[in-house]
Design a protein around this motif. Structure first.
Motif, PDB file in Angstrom:
ATOM      1  N   TYR A 117      60.212  50.288  15.610  1.00  0.00           N
ATOM      2  CA  TYR A 117      59.543  49.549  14.535  1.00  0.00           C
ATOM      3  C   TYR A 117      58.710  48.416  15.117  1.00  0.00           C
ATOM      4  N   PHE A 118      59.307  47.624  16.011  1.00  0.00           N
ATOM      5  CA  PHE A 118      58.589  46.489  16.596  1.00  0.00           C
ATOM      6  C   PHE A 118      57.627  46.930  17.686  1.00  0.00           C
ATOM      7  N   ALA A 119      57.908  48.047  18.337  1.00  0.00           N
ATOM      8  CA  ALA A 119      56.971  48.559  19.338  1.00  0.00           C
ATOM      9  C   ALA A 119      55.632  48.889  18.676  1.00  0.00           C
ATOM     10  N   ASP A 120      55.697  49.491  17.494  1.00  0.00           N
ATOM     11  CA  ASP A 120      54.465  49.806  16.765  1.00  0.00           C
ATOM     12  C   ASP A 120      53.745  48.524  16.328  1.00  0.00           C
ATOM     13  N   ALA A 121      54.530  47.540  15.852  1.00  0.00           N
ATOM     14  CA  ALA A 121      53.925  46.290  15.388  1.00  0.00           C
ATOM     15  C   ALA A 121      53.278  45.522  16.548  1.00  0.00           C
ATOM     16  N   CYS A 122      53.967  45.496  17.686  1.00  0.00           N
ATOM     17  CA  CYS A 122      53.445  44.748  18.831  1.00  0.00           C
ATOM     18  C   CYS A 122      52.252  45.444  19.484  1.00  0.00           C
ATOM     19  N   ALA A 123      52.120  46.739  19.259  1.00  0.00           N
ATOM     20  CA  ALA A 123      50.992  47.470  19.845  1.00  0.00           C
ATOM     21  C   ALA A 123      49.663  47.009  19.266  1.00  0.00           C
ATOM     22  N   ALA A 124      49.726  46.366  18.107  1.00  0.00           N
ATOM     23  CA  ALA A 124      48.492  45.884  17.469  1.00  0.00           C
ATOM     24  C   ALA A 124      48.048  44.528  17.996  1.00  0.00           C
ATOM     25  N   PHE A 125      48.885  43.855  18.776  1.00  0.00           N
ATOM     26  CA  PHE A 125      48.520  42.545  19.309  1.00  0.00           C
ATOM     27  C   PHE A 125      47.444  42.681  20.388  1.00  0.00           C
ATOM     28  N   VAL A 126      46.599  41.654  20.479  1.00  0.00           N
ATOM     29  CA  VAL A 126      45.574  41.618  21.524  1.00  0.00           C
ATOM     30  C   VAL A 126      45.808  40.397  22.399  1.00  0.00           C
ATOM     31  N   ASN A 127      45.439  40.503  23.647  1.00  0.00           N
ATOM     32  CA  ASN A 127      45.665  39.413  24.603  1.00  0.00           C
ATOM     33  C   ASN A 127      44.506  38.429  24.616  1.00  0.00           C
ATOM     34  N   ASP A 128      44.273  37.800  23.448  1.00  0.00           N
ATOM     35  CA  ASP A 128      43.193  36.819  23.363  1.00  0.00           C
ATOM     36  C   ASP A 128      43.712  35.412  23.065  1.00  0.00           C
ATOM     37  N   GLY A 129      45.032  35.247  23.205  1.00  0.00           N
ATOM     38  CA  GLY A 129      45.621  33.941  22.945  1.00  0.00           C
ATOM     39  C   GLY A 129      45.976  33.687  21.501  1.00  0.00           C
ATOM     40  N   SER A 130      45.671  34.614  20.610  1.00  0.00           N
ATOM     41  CA  SER A 130      46.009  34.445  19.192  1.00  0.00           C
ATOM     42  C   SER A 130      47.511  34.616  18.988  1.00  0.00           C
ATOM     43  N   PRO A 131      48.078  33.989  17.945  1.00  0.00           N
ATOM     44  CA  PRO A 131      49.521  34.077  17.698  1.00  0.00           C
ATOM     45  C   PRO A 131      49.976  35.519  17.475  1.00  0.00           C
ATOM     46  N   ARG A 132      51.149  35.810  17.966  1.00  0.00           N
ATOM     47  CA  ARG A 132      51.761  37.117  17.750  1.00  0.00           C
ATOM     48  C   ARG A 132      52.803  36.939  16.642  1.00  0.00           C
ATOM     49  N   GLU A 133      52.497  37.407  15.455  1.00  0.00           N
ATOM     50  CA  GLU A 133      53.359  37.181  14.297  1.00  0.00           C
ATOM     51  C   GLU A 133      53.665  38.490  13.576  1.00  0.00           C
ATOM     52  N   ILE A 134      54.898  38.597  13.115  1.00  0.00           N
ATOM     53  CA  ILE A 134      55.334  39.758  12.340  1.00  0.00           C
ATOM     54  C   ILE A 134      56.082  39.243  11.109  1.00  0.00           C
ATOM     55  N   GLU A 135      55.714  39.725   9.950  1.00  0.00           N
ATOM     56  CA  GLU A 135      56.380  39.320   8.712  1.00  0.00           C
ATOM     57  C   GLU A 135      57.472  40.312   8.343  1.00  0.00           C
ATOM     58  N   LEU A 136      58.648  39.772   8.024  1.00  0.00           N
ATOM     59  CA  LEU A 136      59.787  40.575   7.579  1.00  0.00           C
ATOM     60  C   LEU A 136      60.221  40.032   6.218  1.00  0.00           C
ATOM     61  N   SER A 137      59.318  40.119   5.274  1.00  0.00           N
ATOM     62  CA  SER A 137      59.542  39.471   3.974  1.00  0.00           C
ATOM     63  C   SER A 137      60.694  40.073   3.190  1.00  0.00           C
ATOM     64  N   GLY A 138      61.001  41.344   3.412  1.00  0.00           N
ATOM     65  CA  GLY A 138      62.060  41.978   2.635  1.00  0.00           C
ATOM     66  C   GLY A 138      63.415  41.987   3.293  1.00  0.00           C
ATOM     67  N   GLU A 139      63.559  41.296   4.425  1.00  0.00           N
ATOM     68  CA  GLU A 139      64.817  41.338   5.167  1.00  0.00           C
ATOM     69  C   GLU A 139      65.679  40.112   4.905  1.00  0.00           C
ATOM     70  N   GLU A 140      66.969  40.267   5.168  1.00  0.00           N
ATOM     71  CA  GLU A 140      67.954  39.198   4.987  1.00  0.00           C
ATOM     72  C   GLU A 140      68.137  38.479   6.320  1.00  0.00           C
ATOM     73  N   ILE A 141      68.102  37.152   6.293  1.00  0.00           N
ATOM     74  CA  ILE A 141      68.066  36.366   7.524  1.00  0.00           C
ATOM     75  C   ILE A 141      69.278  36.602   8.422  1.00  0.00           C
ATOM     76  N   ASP A 142      70.471  36.743   7.841  1.00  0.00           N
ATOM     77  CA  ASP A 142      71.669  36.927   8.663  1.00  0.00           C
ATOM     78  C   ASP A 142      71.618  38.263   9.396  1.00  0.00           C
ATOM     79  N   ALA A 143      71.132  39.301   8.718  1.00  0.00           N
ATOM     80  CA  ALA A 143      71.037  40.613   9.358  1.00  0.00           C
ATOM     81  C   ALA A 143      70.033  40.586  10.504  1.00  0.00           C
ATOM     82  N   VAL A 144      68.896  39.927  10.304  1.00  0.00           N
ATOM     83  CA  VAL A 144      67.899  39.811  11.373  1.00  0.00           C
ATOM     84  C   VAL A 144      68.487  39.014  12.530  1.00  0.00           C
ATOM     85  N   GLY A 145      69.243  37.962  12.212  1.00  0.00           N
ATOM     86  CA  GLY A 145      69.883  37.171  13.265  1.00  0.00           C
ATOM     87  C   GLY A 145      70.843  38.007  14.091  1.00  0.00           C
ATOM     88  N   CYS A 146      71.623  38.864  13.433  1.00  0.00           N
ATOM     89  CA  CYS A 146      72.544  39.747  14.154  1.00  0.00           C
ATOM     90  C   CYS A 146      71.779  40.742  15.017  1.00  0.00           C
TER      91      CYS A 146
END
Length: 277
Positions: free
Chosen positions: A86-115
Motif C-alpha cells: 500500500y505504501f510502496a505504491d503511495a511512495c512511488a509517486a514522490f519526486v526528489n525535488d525537496g517537496s514534502p512527502r505526505e500521505i493521508e490516512l483519513s479513514g484510519e484509527e490512530i491506535d491501529a496505525v501506531g501499532c
C-alpha cells in the motif's frame, strides 16, 4: 477468545527468523553487530541485504491520520513504509525535488496505525505475547477482563489495517493476540460485530473462530447478553447462519457417533421430559 479454535492459526505463522512474532530469547543476540539485517523485514530471501542505518537515513514521510478536525500527524521512514505494498505504491509517486512527502490516512484509527508503525520498527507491538504462554503482557491501564470488547477490538483493528496495507505477518500476529484476551459475553459480542462488519465473508481466519465460539457457548453466554446477541443476529444474518450451521453440524456428528457405538446412549432426537421440581 483464548480458545482451541485458533490452534491452526498459530501453526500458520512463518517459522523463518524474519517473520518470528514471538520475540524469543535468541532474537536479541548480536543486535549490536554492525550491518545486521532487520529481523522484521517483510521481504523474501532474495531481497537485497539492508542494514538498520539505511532505514533510518531514508526520507521521512508525513502521515496524517484521522479526519481533518481530529487529525494526528505522524512520521516514519520511507524505507520501512515501503515494506507494505500500500505504501510502496503511495511512495512511488514522490519526486526528489525537496517537496514534502505526505500521505493521508483519513479513514484510519490512530491506535491501529501506531501499532502498525511499532511493528515496522520493532517487529511487534504492545502488548507482546509472553513466551510459551497464551497470555499478553500486562497493561496497567486496562482491566484483567475485557468487559467492553475494547481489548479485542485493538487487535481486530490491527488485523484489518494489516489486511489493507498488505502485511500478512502482522495479520497473523494480530490474529494470535486476539485469542489471548480474556473477555466477557458482551465483549465478545462487540468483537463479533466488528469482525462481521469489517472483514470479508470469505475470511475464515477470524470469522470461523467467532462462529465456533458462539456455537459452543451460546446456550450459556447468551443469558449474559440476550439482547445484544439477538441484535447481532438480526444485524448480521451471516453471523446467525454461521453459528447455526456449526450447531447443526455438531448435532449430526454426535448422532453418527451414537449410531457407530454399540450399546451407546439413545438418540438425542427424543425430547427430554420436563420436571416441575
Amino acid at each position: 477468545m483464548a480458545e482451541e479454535f485458533n490452534e491452526p492459526l498459530m501453526e500458520e505463522q512463518p517459522a523463518n527468523p524474519e517473520g518470528d512474532i514471538d520475540m524469543g530469547e535468541g532474537e536479541g543476540a548480536g543486535a549490536g553487530e554492525e550491518g545486521m539485517v532487520l529481523p522484521f523485514a517483510e521481504g523474501g530471501e532474495s531481497d537485497p541485504r539492508t542494514t538498520f542505518i539505511s532505514y533510518l537515513t531514508s526520507p521521512v514521510v508525513i502521515l496524517t491520520v484521522g479526519s481533518a478536525e481530529n487529525a494526528t500527524v505522524l512520521s516514519a521512514h520511507q524505507a520501512l513504509l515501503v515494506q507494505s505494498p500500500y505504501f510502496a505504491d503511495a511512495c512511488a509517486a514522490f519526486v526528489n525535488d525537496g517537496s514534502p512527502r505526505e500521505i493521508e490516512l483519513s479513514g484510519e484509527e490512530i491506535d491501529a496505525v501506531g501499532c502498525f508503525l511499532e511493528y515496522l520498527y520493532t517487529g511487534d507491538y504492545f502488548p507482546k505475547k509472553l513466551p510459551g504462554q497464551r497470555l499478553l503482557e500486562t497493561d496497567p491501564s486496562l482491566p484483567a477482563v475485557d468487559e467492553t470488547g475494547e481489548q479485542l477490538l485493538k487487535h481486530a483493528r490491527v488485523y484489518t489495517i494489516a489486511e489493507k496495507f498488505g502485511m500478512d505477518k502482522l495479520k497473523s500476529l494480530a490474529s494470535s493476540k486476539i485469542h489471548c484476551v480474556n473477555s466477557t459475553a458482551k465483549g465478545e459480542i462487540t468483537y463479533a460485530r466488528y469482525i462481521y462488519q469489517y472483514t470479508d465473508k470469505e475470511d475464515t481466519t477470524v470469522r470461523a473462530p467467532v462462529a465456533n465460539f458462539w456455537a459452543t457457548r451460546s446456550h450459556t453466554l447468551r443469558a449474559e447478553a440476550e439482547d445484544e446477541f439477538r441484535s447481532l443476529c438480526l444485524e448480521f444474518p451471516q453471523f446467525g447462519y454461521d453459528v447455526l450451521t456449526r450447531v447443526l453440524d455438531e448435532k449430526l456428528k454426535r448422532e453418527r457417533n451414537e449410531k457407530l457405538t454399540p450399546g451407546g446412549p439413545a438418540s438425542g432426537r427424543k425430547r427430554p421430559r420436563h420436571s416441575n421440581i
